[in-house]
Motif scaffolding. Sequence first.
Motif, mmCIF file in Angstrom:
data_model
loop_
_atom_site.group_PDB
_atom_site.id
_atom_site.type_symbol
_atom_site.label_atom_id
_atom_site.label_comp_id
_atom_site.label_asym_id
_atom_site.label_seq_id
_atom_site.Cartn_x
_atom_site.Cartn_y
_atom_site.Cartn_z
ATOM 1 N N HIS A 1 0.841 -1.204 0.000
ATOM 2 C CA HIS A 1 0.000 0.000 0.000
ATOM 3 C C HIS A 1 0.876 1.254 0.000
ATOM 4 N N PRO A 2 1.608 1.450 -1.113
ATOM 5 C CA PRO A 2 2.516 2.601 -1.138
ATOM 6 C C PRO A 2 1.760 3.933 -1.111
ATOM 7 N N VAL A 3 2.205 4.831 -0.244
ATOM 8 C CA VAL A 3 1.577 6.146 -0.097
ATOM 9 C C VAL A 3 2.656 7.228 -0.159
ATOM 10 N N ARG A 4 2.496 8.159 -1.115
ATOM 11 C CA ARG A 4 3.471 9.263 -1.210
ATOM 12 C C ARG A 4 3.028 10.429 -0.331
ATOM 13 N N GLN A 5 3.963 10.903 0.448
ATOM 14 C CA GLN A 5 3.688 12.012 1.368
ATOM 15 C C GLN A 5 4.978 12.772 1.654
#
Length: 309
Positions: A227-231
Amino acid sequence: MKTKITELLDIKYPVIQGGMAWVAEYHLASAVSEAGGLGLIGAGGAPAEFVREQIRKVKEVTDKPCGVNIMLMNPEAEKIARVVVEEGVQVVTTGAGNPGKYMAEWKEAGVKVIPVVASVAMAKMMERAGADAVVAEGMESGGHIGQLTTMTLVPQVVDAVKIPVIAAGGIGDGRGFAAARMLGAEAVQIGTRFVVAKESIVHENYKKKIIAARDIDSEVTGMSHGHPVRQLRNQMTREYLKLEKEGASFEELEQLTLGALRKAVVEGDIVHGTLMAGQIAGMVNKEQTCEEIIQEIITECEGLFQSMM
Ligand code: TUI
């Protein structure tokens, strides 16, 4: 500026606002629609009745087309799928999953369906299921992402399907817009630049972090559990990535991010909050109205096309 998407959605400019959880509520969505783009209510993880209220509020403010983004991991996704039909929403975009099981109900009700996809296979599947268009979203985007870049994904999706393609990920100005058109996209979806819009209710602390961000200031968490999340990098991402490297379980990592997007958006907690933003954050340098943002992008793009002639 006419394209297949302005025709399909009956909007003035081929600019669609990202359906960002917590961020894309009725103030932002109605401002984007009023400015000639397509505003979206981002259902995120919200309960279905909250989404219904948001749809009604948009309609009080604008009679322009407006849509709802349904994040398919939301436990209430099925209820929200029904709410959009009941409330007569014209356009639905979906994210983080396969909306196949809702497609028949939406099509029957005349809702335009535009799934967000991160691969050619998913785009083809969505076309077969009856989608009116797809958003091809590259991993330059903020939030939950796929593996391909916008530059590689968009032309491959354009070649693979007959329905119009909307490009997303790393697009924040007229140059990005023009490039997306050259890749074959009929419109763009923009998220990060609208997070700092004047009409966006996002906490000032979060907006300031985007405005101060450099090109290299985003991180991708959650790669290890799919569940890659860019932040934007902060204390939370540092702790998360350290735990991830040490092999922490999904449940342990979840504890760190529970409610963290709300913390950032509503409370302005830029230390423990999740500051979702795309790689374009380094180019977003000021707060502007949605009208100014859209006008600037369109004018810049038209200038570029003219200078090429
Ligand atoms: O959905 C997004 N971006 C998002 S959703 C979101 S909410 C969230 N909050 C906290 C943690 C995690 C998520 C924040 N940002 N973009 C659209 C998108 N969809 N990007 C990639 C995909 C995608 C991925 C897999 C679409 C379909 C898909 O198919 C998998 C399958 O079911 O076959």
